[in-house]
Design a protein around this motif. Structure first.
Motif, PDB file in Angstrom:
ATOM      1  N   THR A 157     -54.931  -9.643  51.857  1.00  0.00           N
ATOM      2  CA  THR A 157     -53.836  -8.967  51.155  1.00  0.00           C
ATOM      3  C   THR A 157     -53.781  -7.472  51.464  1.00  0.00           C
ATOM      4  O   THR A 157     -52.728  -6.854  51.322  1.00  0.00           O
ATOM      5  CB  THR A 157     -53.917  -9.188  49.626  1.00  0.00           C
ATOM      6  N   VAL A 189     -47.654  -9.274  44.887  1.00  0.00           N
ATOM      7  CA  VAL A 189     -48.391 -10.345  44.203  1.00  0.00           C
ATOM      8  C   VAL A 189     -47.547 -11.634  44.196  1.00  0.00           C
ATOM      9  O   VAL A 189     -48.064 -12.723  44.460  1.00  0.00           O
ATOM     10  CB  VAL A 189     -48.799  -9.910  42.771  1.00  0.00           C
ATOM     11  N   ALA A 218     -53.648 -11.519  40.737  1.00  0.00           N
ATOM     12  CA  ALA A 218     -52.883 -12.468  41.562  1.00  0.00           C
ATOM     13  C   ALA A 218     -53.216 -13.921  41.217  1.00  0.00           C
ATOM     14  O   ALA A 218     -52.318 -14.741  41.052  1.00  0.00           O
ATOM     15  CB  ALA A 218     -53.125 -12.188  43.046  1.00  0.00           C
ATOM     16  N   GLN A 267     -47.867 -13.118  47.547  1.00  0.00           N
ATOM     17  CA  GLN A 267     -49.198 -13.741  47.735  1.00  0.00           C
ATOM     18  C   GLN A 267     -49.218 -15.128  47.093  1.00  0.00           C
ATOM     19  O   GLN A 267     -49.716 -16.084  47.670  1.00  0.00           O
ATOM     20  CB  GLN A 267     -50.281 -12.853  47.096  1.00  0.00           C
ATOM     21  N   ARG A 268     -48.637 -15.235  45.898  1.00  0.00           N
ATOM     22  CA  ARG A 268     -48.641 -16.537  45.210  1.00  0.00           C
ATOM     23  C   ARG A 268     -47.796 -17.551  45.976  1.00  0.00           C
ATOM     24  O   ARG A 268     -48.145 -18.722  46.059  1.00  0.00           O
ATOM     25  CB  ARG A 268     -48.112 -16.377  43.777  1.00  0.00           C
ATOM     26  N   GLN A 308     -57.357  -9.861  43.355  1.00  0.00           N
ATOM     27  CA  GLN A 308     -57.061 -11.287  43.548  1.00  0.00           C
ATOM     28  C   GLN A 308     -57.545 -12.148  42.378  1.00  0.00           C
ATOM     29  O   GLN A 308     -56.844 -13.032  41.915  1.00  0.00           O
ATOM     30  CB  GLN A 308     -57.661 -11.766  44.875  1.00  0.00           C
ATOM     31  N   VAL A 348     -49.729 -18.788  49.064  1.00  0.00           N
ATOM     32  CA  VAL A 348     -50.833 -19.688  48.730  1.00  0.00           C
ATOM     33  C   VAL A 348     -50.315 -21.033  48.213  1.00  0.00           C
ATOM     34  O   VAL A 348     -50.815 -22.092  48.603  1.00  0.00           O
ATOM     35  CB  VAL A 348     -51.772 -18.993  47.701  1.00  0.00           C
ATOM     36  N   THR A 368     -61.254 -16.364  45.488  1.00  0.00           N
ATOM     37  CA  THR A 368     -60.831 -14.965  45.613  1.00  0.00           C
ATOM     38  C   THR A 368     -62.045 -14.102  45.943  1.00  0.00           C
ATOM     39  O   THR A 368     -63.134 -14.311  45.388  1.00  0.00           O
ATOM     40  CB  THR A 368     -60.196 -14.446  44.305  1.00  0.00           C
ATOM     41  N   MET A 400     -51.176  -6.799  53.851  1.00  0.00           N
ATOM     42  CA  MET A 400     -49.808  -6.754  53.313  1.00  0.00           C
ATOM     43  C   MET A 400     -49.480  -5.330  52.846  1.00  0.00           C
ATOM     44  O   MET A 400     -48.394  -4.817  53.121  1.00  0.00           O
ATOM     45  CB  MET A 400     -49.671  -7.738  52.141  1.00  0.00           C
ATOM     46  N   THR A 460     -58.537 -15.905  49.439  1.00  0.00           N
ATOM     47  CA  THR A 460     -57.733 -14.690  49.471  1.00  0.00           C
ATOM     48  C   THR A 460     -58.648 -13.500  49.219  1.00  0.00           C
ATOM     49  O   THR A 460     -59.628 -13.602  48.477  1.00  0.00           O
ATOM     50  CB  THR A 460     -56.608 -14.682  48.406  1.00  0.00           C
ATOM     51  N   LEU A 467     -56.060 -15.443  53.436  1.00  0.00           N
ATOM     52  CA  LEU A 467     -55.053 -14.394  53.244  1.00  0.00           C
ATOM     53  C   LEU A 467     -55.712 -13.037  53.027  1.00  0.00           C
ATOM     54  O   LEU A 467     -56.469 -12.851  52.063  1.00  0.00           O
ATOM     55  CB  LEU A 467     -54.159 -14.735  52.037  1.00  0.00           C
TER      56      LEU A 467
END
Ligand code: C5P
Length: 214
Positions: free
Chosen positions: A31, A105, A128, A108-109, A124, A112, A4, A34, A119, A29
């Motif tokens: 975030t 969140v 997350a 995101q999980r 993170q 992944v 992270t 997003m 990420t 990723l």
């Protein structure tokens, strides 16, 4: 393994995280993209930006895809549209409500899963992926961060450096003070100041550090 990378605006997280992922042959990723994409969708749909419940319901409903550096919402490529100053100024309405954060969140999980990922964001390592094996908190002085951002802008429409500095301070303060998912280093994160280091030096050091932990 999950790496992270959190930190304030302009610390170089996206570029560092992308290059680190390439070097490690991990997925990547972003975030922030997003939160930006949901902001775009809210503006496009004419939603009331103060209605957290409606916004979180919309965030659950849209099809948000991030693939090979491109971002799309319900099949519309918004990769460039999400980087405008208008979106940046409205993100707080999406990033503040805990209900919207919870939707993102979760997403995101799911993105992944149990794969190797780098990420990048604000929460993170704390929210997350609290069990991530490698957590980095990337920093630089406000002046360095603002100057980096200024240098990235096209010369013909660069605002004053002081204006960038002020917007950056406002965004950082908001990010630090939000109720859930605030910008803060996880207790077990490695603080990584990047002042005076080139991008390559930062990435090299992180590759080495992750390698040791692997
Ligand atoms: O990283 P980027 O500047 O694209 O992020 C845009 C905004 O999205 C941040 O200022 C922050 O308010 C929000 N954000 C967040 N949590 C994340 C990533 C971004 O609240 N994990």
């Amino acid at each position: 393994m999950i790496v992270t990378i959190d930190g304030p605006a302009g610390a170089g997280k996206s570029t560092v995280a992308r290059l680190l992922a390439e070097r490690l042959q991990f997925n990547f990723l972003d975030t922030g993209a997003m939160y930006r994409a949901v902001t775009w969708a809210a503006l496009e749909g004419g939603l009331d930006l103060t209605d957290g419940e409606r916004l979180s319901e919309m965030a659950t409903r849209i099809e948000l895809r991030i693939d090979a550096g491109r971002v799309s919402v319900d099949g519309v490529d918004v990769s460039e549209a999400i980087r405008t100053p208008e979106i940046t100024s409205k993100i707080k309405f999406i990033a503040d409500p805990p209900a919207v954060r919870s939707v993102l969140v979760d997403l995101q999980r799911r993105f992944v899963g149990d794969r190797n990922f780098v990420t990048e964001g604000r929460d993170q390592g704390t929210v997350a992926f609290p069990h991530a094996e490698c957590k980095v908190f990337l920093t630089a002085t406000s002046e360095t961060r603002a100057r980096r951002r200024w240098n990235q802008l096209p010369a013909e429409n660069r605002p004053q450096l002081s204006a960038i500095l002020q917007q950056q301070e406002e965004r950082d303060q908001r990010d630090r003070e939000r109720e859930v998912g605030r910008l803060v280093a996880a207790d077990d994160a490695r603080q990584f100041p990047t002042d005076g280091l080139s991008l390559e030096q930062v990435v090299d050091r992180l590759v080495e550090w992750v390698g040791e932990r692997q």
